[in-house]
Design a protein around this motif. Structure first.
Motif, PDB file in Angstrom:
ATOM      1  N   ASN A  97       0.804  -1.225   0.000  1.00  0.00           N
ATOM      2  CA  ASN A  97       0.000   0.000   0.000  1.00  0.00           C
ATOM      3  C   ASN A  97       0.836   1.273   0.000  1.00  0.00           C
ATOM      4  O   ASN A  97       0.337   2.337   0.352  1.00  0.00           O
ATOM      5  CB  ASN A  97      -0.943  -0.008   1.208  1.00  0.00           C
ATOM      6  N   ALA A  98       2.083   1.171  -0.403  1.00  0.00           N
ATOM      7  CA  ALA A  98       2.986   2.327  -0.349  1.00  0.00           C
ATOM      8  C   ALA A  98       2.432   3.528  -1.108  1.00  0.00           C
ATOM      9  O   ALA A  98       2.574   4.663  -0.658  1.00  0.00           O
ATOM     10  CB  ALA A  98       4.361   1.950  -0.888  1.00  0.00           C
ATOM     11  N   ASP A  99       1.770   3.275  -2.239  1.00  0.00           N
ATOM     12  CA  ASP A  99       1.239   4.413  -3.000  1.00  0.00           C
ATOM     13  C   ASP A  99       0.103   5.103  -2.252  1.00  0.00           C
ATOM     14  O   ASP A  99       0.049   6.328  -2.186  1.00  0.00           O
ATOM     15  CB  ASP A  99       0.799   3.993  -4.404  1.00  0.00           C
ATOM     16  N   GLN A 100      -0.808   4.346  -1.630  1.00  0.00           N
ATOM     17  CA  GLN A 100      -1.893   4.956  -0.855  1.00  0.00           C
ATOM     18  C   GLN A 100      -1.366   5.633   0.408  1.00  0.00           C
ATOM     19  O   GLN A 100      -1.918   6.626   0.867  1.00  0.00           O
ATOM     20  CB  GLN A 100      -2.947   3.916  -0.453  1.00  0.00           C
ATOM     21  N   LEU A 101      -0.291   5.067   0.966  1.00  0.00           N
ATOM     22  CA  LEU A 101       0.287   5.633   2.185  1.00  0.00           C
ATOM     23  C   LEU A 101       1.298   6.741   1.884  1.00  0.00           C
ATOM     24  O   LEU A 101       1.876   7.306   2.799  1.00  0.00           O
ATOM     25  CB  LEU A 101       0.980   4.523   2.999  1.00  0.00           C
ATOM     26  N   GLU A 102       1.492   7.012   0.598  1.00  0.00           N
ATOM     27  CA  GLU A 102       2.447   8.028   0.148  1.00  0.00           C
ATOM     28  C   GLU A 102       3.839   7.789   0.715  1.00  0.00           C
ATOM     29  O   GLU A 102       4.559   8.716   1.086  1.00  0.00           O
ATOM     30  CB  GLU A 102       1.926   9.428   0.470  1.00  0.00           C
ATOM     31  N   GLY A 103       4.203   6.496   0.813  1.00  0.00           N
ATOM     32  CA  GLY A 103       5.534   6.132   1.280  1.00  0.00           C
ATOM     33  C   GLY A 103       5.738   6.222   2.781  1.00  0.00           C
ATOM     34  O   GLY A 103       6.831   5.965   3.268  1.00  0.00           O
ATOM     35  N   VAL A 104       4.707   6.595   3.525  1.00  0.00           N
ATOM     36  CA  VAL A 104       4.814   6.718   4.983  1.00  0.00           C
ATOM     37  C   VAL A 104       4.230   5.457   5.612  1.00  0.00           C
ATOM     38  O   VAL A 104       3.053   5.155   5.420  1.00  0.00           O
ATOM     39  CB  VAL A 104       4.051   7.968   5.493  1.00  0.00           C
ATOM     40  N   PRO A 105       5.038   4.688   6.341  1.00  0.00           N
ATOM     41  CA  PRO A 105       4.528   3.447   6.933  1.00  0.00           C
ATOM     42  C   PRO A 105       3.412   3.708   7.949  1.00  0.00           C
ATOM     43  O   PRO A 105       3.309   4.799   8.519  1.00  0.00           O
ATOM     44  CB  PRO A 105       5.738   2.840   7.637  1.00  0.00           C
ATOM     45  N   LEU A 106       2.594   2.694   8.154  1.00  0.00           N
ATOM     46  CA  LEU A 106       1.548   2.778   9.172  1.00  0.00           C
ATOM     47  C   LEU A 106       2.154   3.047  10.542  1.00  0.00           C
ATOM     48  O   LEU A 106       3.190   2.480  10.894  1.00  0.00           O
ATOM     49  CB  LEU A 106       0.786   1.452   9.248  1.00  0.00           C
TER      50      LEU A 106
END
Length: 72
Positions: free
Chosen positions: A50-59
């Motif tokens: 989900n890196a694209d939905q998270l804009e590269g910011v981990p959960l």
């Protein structure tokens, strides 16, 4: 036991569709794999997939706890 093995194989095949490769840390032939190991790996995979939905910011820890609460 046979049904569990069948489930595990089916799950691995499904995960491979998402380019998942079993890490050595989850090789039950080499070491005891704990639930914590599986959860850590799952979190890493969620972040990767989900890196694209998270804009590269981990959960964050709180966000991942929300995910766990939905499946637990």
């Amino acid at each position: 036991m046979a049904s569990e093995r069948k489930f595990q194989r089916a799950l691995v095949e499904e995960l491979k569709k998402y380019k998942w490769v079993a890490p050595e840390a989850l090789n039950g032939m080499d070491r005891v794999v704990k639930v914590e190991d599986l959860i850590y790996n799952w979190r890493c995979e969620l972040n990767r997939i989900n890196a694209d939905q998270l804009e590269g910011v981990p959960l964050t820890g709180a966000e991942f706890d929300q995910v766990l609460s939905k499946v637990g």
